[in-house]
Structures are given as structure tokens and as C-alpha cells.
Design a protein around this motif. Structure first.
Motif, PDB file in Angstrom:
ATOM      1  N   ILE A 123       0.146  27.912  11.226  1.00 41.10           N
ATOM      2  CA  ILE A 123       1.358  27.093  11.078  1.00 41.10           C
ATOM      3  C   ILE A 123       0.989  25.643  10.785  1.00 41.10           C
ATOM      4  N   ILE A 124      -0.043  25.130  11.439  1.00 40.53           N
ATOM      5  CA  ILE A 124      -0.493  23.756  11.181  1.00 40.53           C
ATOM      6  C   ILE A 124      -0.977  23.613   9.741  1.00 40.53           C
ATOM      7  N   VAL A 125      -1.727  24.597   9.269  1.00 41.44           N
ATOM      8  CA  VAL A 125      -2.209  24.566   7.886  1.00 41.44           C
ATOM      9  C   VAL A 125      -1.024  24.598   6.914  1.00 41.44           C
ATOM     10  N   GLU A 126      -0.059  25.457   7.184  1.00 42.83           N
ATOM     11  CA  GLU A 126       1.116  25.549   6.313  1.00 42.83           C
ATOM     12  C   GLU A 126       1.902  24.253   6.323  1.00 42.83           C
ATOM     13  N   ALA A 127       2.063  23.645   7.496  1.00 49.32           N
ATOM     14  CA  ALA A 127       2.803  22.383   7.581  1.00 49.32           C
ATOM     15  C   ALA A 127       2.081  21.276   6.819  1.00 49.32           C
ATOM     16  N   TRP A 128       0.765  21.222   6.924  1.00 47.50           N
ATOM     17  CA  TRP A 128      -0.012  20.220   6.179  1.00 47.50           C
ATOM     18  C   TRP A 128       0.177  20.400   4.679  1.00 47.50           C
ATOM     19  N   HIS A 129       0.244  21.632   4.239  1.00 45.90           N
ATOM     20  CA  HIS A 129       0.324  21.900   2.806  1.00 45.90           C
ATOM     21  C   HIS A 129       1.708  21.631   2.235  1.00 45.90           C
ATOM     22  N   SER A 130       2.772  21.872   3.004  1.00 46.67           N
ATOM     23  CA  SER A 130       4.128  21.874   2.434  1.00 46.67           C
ATOM     24  C   SER A 130       5.035  20.759   2.914  1.00 46.67           C
ATOM     25  N   PHE A 131       4.614  19.924   3.868  1.00 43.53           N
ATOM     26  CA  PHE A 131       5.541  18.879   4.318  1.00 43.53           C
ATOM     27  C   PHE A 131       5.878  17.871   3.224  1.00 43.53           C
ATOM     28  N   PRO A 132       5.024  17.638   2.189  1.00 42.52           N
ATOM     29  CA  PRO A 132       5.449  16.728   1.110  1.00 42.52           C
ATOM     30  C   PRO A 132       6.711  17.172   0.383  1.00 42.52           C
ATOM     31  N   PHE A 133       7.030  18.469   0.433  1.00 44.42           N
ATOM     32  CA  PHE A 133       8.280  18.930  -0.168  1.00 44.42           C
ATOM     33  C   PHE A 133       9.479  18.275   0.516  1.00 44.42           C
ATOM     34  N   PHE A 134       9.461  18.245   1.850  1.00 46.49           N
ATOM     35  CA  PHE A 134      10.525  17.562   2.590  1.00 46.49           C
ATOM     36  C   PHE A 134      10.480  16.057   2.324  1.00 46.49           C
ATOM     37  N   THR A 135       9.277  15.509   2.211  1.00 49.22           N
ATOM     38  CA  THR A 135       9.147  14.076   1.971  1.00 49.22           C
ATOM     39  C   THR A 135       9.827  13.667   0.666  1.00 49.22           C
ATOM     40  N   LEU A 136       9.598  14.425  -0.386  1.00 50.70           N
ATOM     41  CA  LEU A 136      10.177  14.089  -1.685  1.00 50.70           C
ATOM     42  C   LEU A 136      11.703  14.151  -1.663  1.00 50.70           C
TER      43      LEU A 136
ATOM     44  N   GLY B 155       0.789  -1.223   0.000  1.00 57.77           N
ATOM     45  CA  GLY B 155       0.000   0.000   0.000  1.00 57.77           C
ATOM     46  C   GLY B 155       0.820   1.270   0.000  1.00 57.77           C
ATOM     47  N   THR B 156       2.134   1.140  -0.192  1.00 59.69           N
ATOM     48  CA  THR B 156       3.004   2.313  -0.144  1.00 59.69           C
ATOM     49  C   THR B 156       2.684   3.300  -1.261  1.00 59.69           C
ATOM     50  N   ARG B 157       2.374   2.806  -2.449  1.00 59.50           N
ATOM     51  CA  ARG B 157       2.106   3.697  -3.563  1.00 59.50           C
ATOM     52  C   ARG B 157       0.855   4.530  -3.333  1.00 59.50           C
ATOM     53  N   VAL B 158      -0.181   3.895  -2.796  1.00 60.87           N
ATOM     54  CA  VAL B 158      -1.405   4.650  -2.485  1.00 60.87           C
ATOM     55  C   VAL B 158      -1.121   5.689  -1.409  1.00 60.87           C
ATOM     56  N   PHE B 159      -0.355   5.287  -0.406  1.00 63.66           N
ATOM     57  CA  PHE B 159       0.021   6.209   0.662  1.00 63.66           C
ATOM     58  C   PHE B 159       0.839   7.381   0.117  1.00 63.66           C
ATOM     59  N   ALA B 160       1.724   7.110  -0.844  1.00 61.25           N
ATOM     60  CA  ALA B 160       2.550   8.167  -1.436  1.00 61.25           C
ATOM     61  C   ALA B 160       1.686   9.189  -2.170  1.00 61.25           C
ATOM     62  N   VAL B 161       0.690   8.707  -2.903  1.00 63.84           N
ATOM     63  CA  VAL B 161      -0.207   9.627  -3.618  1.00 63.84           C
ATOM     64  C   VAL B 161      -0.996  10.484  -2.640  1.00 63.84           C
ATOM     65  N   MET B 162      -1.453   9.888  -1.548  1.00 62.75           N
ATOM     66  CA  MET B 162      -2.207  10.638  -0.546  1.00 62.75           C
ATOM     67  C   MET B 162      -1.339  11.707   0.114  1.00 62.75           C
ATOM     68  N   ILE B 163      -0.066  11.382   0.341  1.00 61.38           N
ATOM     69  CA  ILE B 163       0.836  12.355   0.962  1.00 61.38           C
ATOM     70  C   ILE B 163       1.086  13.534   0.031  1.00 61.38           C
ATOM     71  N   LEU B 164       1.208  13.277  -1.263  1.00 58.07           N
ATOM     72  CA  LEU B 164       1.550  14.329  -2.220  1.00 58.07           C
ATOM     73  C   LEU B 164       0.361  15.212  -2.578  1.00 58.07           C
ATOM     74  N   LEU B 165      -0.854  14.776  -2.282  1.00 57.70           N
ATOM     75  CA  LEU B 165      -2.025  15.553  -2.672  1.00 57.70           C
ATOM     76  C   LEU B 165      -2.009  16.990  -2.132  1.00 57.70           C
ATOM     77  N   PRO B 166      -1.689  17.218  -0.849  1.00 58.60           N
ATOM     78  CA  PRO B 166      -1.674  18.612  -0.371  1.00 58.60           C
ATOM     79  C   PRO B 166      -0.690  19.500  -1.119  1.00 58.60           C
ATOM     80  N   PHE B 167       0.452  18.940  -1.519  1.00 61.94           N
ATOM     81  CA  PHE B 167       1.467  19.732  -2.203  1.00 61.94           C
ATOM     82  C   PHE B 167       1.017  20.164  -3.585  1.00 61.94           C
TER      83      PHE B 167
END
Length: 319
Positions: free
Chosen positions: A189-202, A127-139
Motif C-alpha cells: 500500500i505504501i508503494v502504491e501510494a508513493w506511485h499514485s498520489f501525484p494523480f490527486f495532487t494534479l 523552488g515550487t517548480r522544482v518541487f512540482a517536478v519531483m512530485i510528478l516523477l513517480p507518476f
């Protein structure tokens, strides 16, 4: 006799036209060392037009009196008047303090969330691929869309988040998150972190792919725990990636007032007023482009100093 002389004339004329032919000229130029400069010329012209000229114009604007609401003042040079005003501007210093809080807490939260997500994705579980897509959606969402979406979700009258928190008993009544100075900055700050943390993930995930697995196998043989492997292997090997990600996100956070503009507008009072938002409002609400340009130049210098200091401290340039 006449025929042969005409042939000679045509040859001489053809030689002259060949010398003037642009294709012939380019062919001869391609054999010299100046050919690379010609190839770089379009990119250099684009760089000057898109980057250098606007930057220099912004610096020039900061030394001018440029107020659309006061055309009688003209647009002449005023020297360091705007910069002297900055030194005594209480709103500037409050905005600088808020910017430090906004950037520091957002970066810490985004980095921790991005690191956890990257480590989870790196394990290649089912399920990693589905999880990856879900993580990238906010970005993928623009800041404007994300800001309006969270503004509705946190609405004090019909917000779904308030409804959930009230139903599970964490809140007694609906709360206006962006009205109180105590909760406005933290919520943003929470809203900003939700929106931009996928940048660090990638970026962190890409860095994890480049770490040799033999290091982890050797650490496991020596009895190192998972946390020890993270502290002694993963984070040191990701130092360059983390430094680059932090610098890029700091630049993005300092220069982007759009999310705060949508969520709070700098309020309540000035509790969420940051430098970029102050410069934006000075230029496009008060129409004081001269002072707004000076604020932008100060932001530019702060970012340059930060980037230089962070690279020196992290010793990235020595690796």
C-alpha cells in the motif's frame, strides 16, 4: 445542328455524373440534419469496436465453459454455473476483503499526500517548480518499473531501505517485507501510494486554482484559522474534484493487479490476493477463461454500484 445536339447530350451526361459524384452527394448531405450523424459515425464505430464489443464478449464468456486445459469440456454455454461457484468460493471472498483493504487504505493515503502536496504547490513559494517536478516523477513511472524498483529497494539481502533502517537503529536486522503476512499488504500500500498520489495532487491543484481568493480574504477578516479555512472553504469547494478523483482511482486500483503481481504475486499465502489478481491468475495461469470472465463481470458490477453510491452520497449531481 449536329454540334448543338452534342452539346445538349454532354450537359445531360454531366448532370448525371455530377449527381453520382461523391463530393456532390456529401455537399448536399452537409446541408441537412443528417450531416452530424455522418460525422459521429467514425467515433461511434471506434467506440463499438474498442469498448462495447469487448465488454459484451466478456459478459458472454462468463456464461461459457472455456478452459484451455480441458478442451474435452467444449466451449458451450453453462448458464449461471460460474456465478454459483463464486458464491461458495472462499478465495473469492478473501480476495474481496483484501480488495476493500487495498483500495480503502491506498485511497486514504494517496488523498492525504496529494492534498498536502497540492496545498504546498499552491502557495507558489520559491523552488515550487522544482518541487512540482519531483512530485510528478513517480507518476510518470510505469507500474512495472516502479514495482521492480521498490522490490529491489526492499530486498531482504541487499535492499537500501533495510540498510538505512538498520544503520539508524530502527531495525535490528534486515527484514523480508513481502514474506510476512503482517507487513506484505501494508508495504504494498505504501508503494502504491508513493506511485499514485501525484494523480490527486494534479486534480486538487487544478481545483485550488478555481477557488476565488475573496473567500479566503473574508475568512481571514473574520478570524478563521488556516485549518478552519481548509475545512469550511477548501474541501467543500473541492468536493466535485475529490469525488471524481476518488472514483477514478478506485476503478484503477480495482482493475490493476500489476503492482501486486510484481511485489507479492498475491502472497504470502493469499494475504495480498485481490480480485483483479485472482481473475488474472484464473484466466492466464489456470487458463480458465470462463470463470475468470465471471470474476471480471462481478468486479464490473461492484465498480458500477460503488460509483453510483459514491456520487449519490457526495451529492455531486446536485451541485
Amino acid at each position: 445542328m449536329e454540334f448543338s445536339s452534342r452539346i445538349d447530350l454532354d450537359r445531360r451526361s454531366g448532370g448525371r455524373w455530377a449527381a453520382l459524384n461523391p463530393l456532390t452527394w456529401l455537399g448536399e448531405l452537409s446541408e441537412t440534419r443528417y450531416w452530424m450523424y455522418l460525422l459521429l459515425l467514425p467515433s461511434a464505430a471506434m467506440l463499438v469496436a474498442v469498448v462495447l464489443y469487448p465488454t459484451l464478449y466478456g459478459f458472454d464468456l462468463s456464461f461459457r465453459q472455456y478452459r484451455l486445459t480441458r478442451p474435452d469440456l467444449g466451449t458451450g454455454y453453462v448458464g449461471l454455473m460460474h456465478y454459483k461457484r463464486i458464491l461458495t468460493d472462499a478465495v473469492f471472498w478473501l480476495s474481496l476483503y483484501n480488495t476493500m483493504i487495498w483500495v480503502t487504505l491506498s485511497i486514504v493515503l494517496e488523498f492525504l499526500l496529494g492534498l498536502l502536496a497540492a496545498l504546498a504547490l499552491h502557495r507558489n513559494l520559491p523552488g515550487t517548480r522544482v518541487f512540482a517536478v519531483m512530485i510528478l516523477l513517480p507518476f510518470f513511472l510505469p507500474n512495472v518499473v516502479a514495482g521492480h524498483m521498490w522490490s529491489l529497494m526492499l530486498d531482504s539481502r541487499m535492499g537500501v531501505i533495510n540498510d538505512v533502517l538498520v544503520n539508524i537503529g530502527l531495525l535490528d536486522s534486515y527484514k523480508a517485507w513481502f514474506v510476512s503476512p503482517v507487513t506484505a499488504m501494508g508495504t504494498a500500500i505504501i508503494v502504491e501510494a508513493w506511485h499514485s498520489f501525484p494523480f490527486f495532487t494534479l486534480l486538487i491543484l487544478a481545483g485550488l486554482k478555481g477557488i476565488p481568493q475573496d473567500l479566503y480574504k473574508a475568512a481571514q477578516i473574520d478570524g478563521a484559522s488556516g485549518f478552519s479555512q481548509l475545512r469550511l472553504i477548501t474541501l467543500p469547494m473541492l468536493k466535485t474534484v475529490i469525488a471524481a478523483a476518488v472514483i477514478l482511482r478506485v476503478i484503477g486500483l480495482v482493475n490493476s493487479p500489476d503492482l501486486l503481481l510484481i511485489l507479492t504475486g498475491g502472497g504470502p499465502g493469499r494475504s495480498t490476493q485481490v480480485l483483479s489478481l485472482y481473475a488474472f491468475q484464473t484466466a492466464y495461469r489456470d487458463f480458465n477463461f470462463g470463470y475468470g470472465g465471471a470474476l471480471a463481470v462481478v468486479m464490473f458490477l461492484i465498480l458500477m454500484i460503488f460509483a453510483w453510491a459514491y456520487i449519490r452520497i457526495s451529492k455531486v449531481n446536485r451541485d
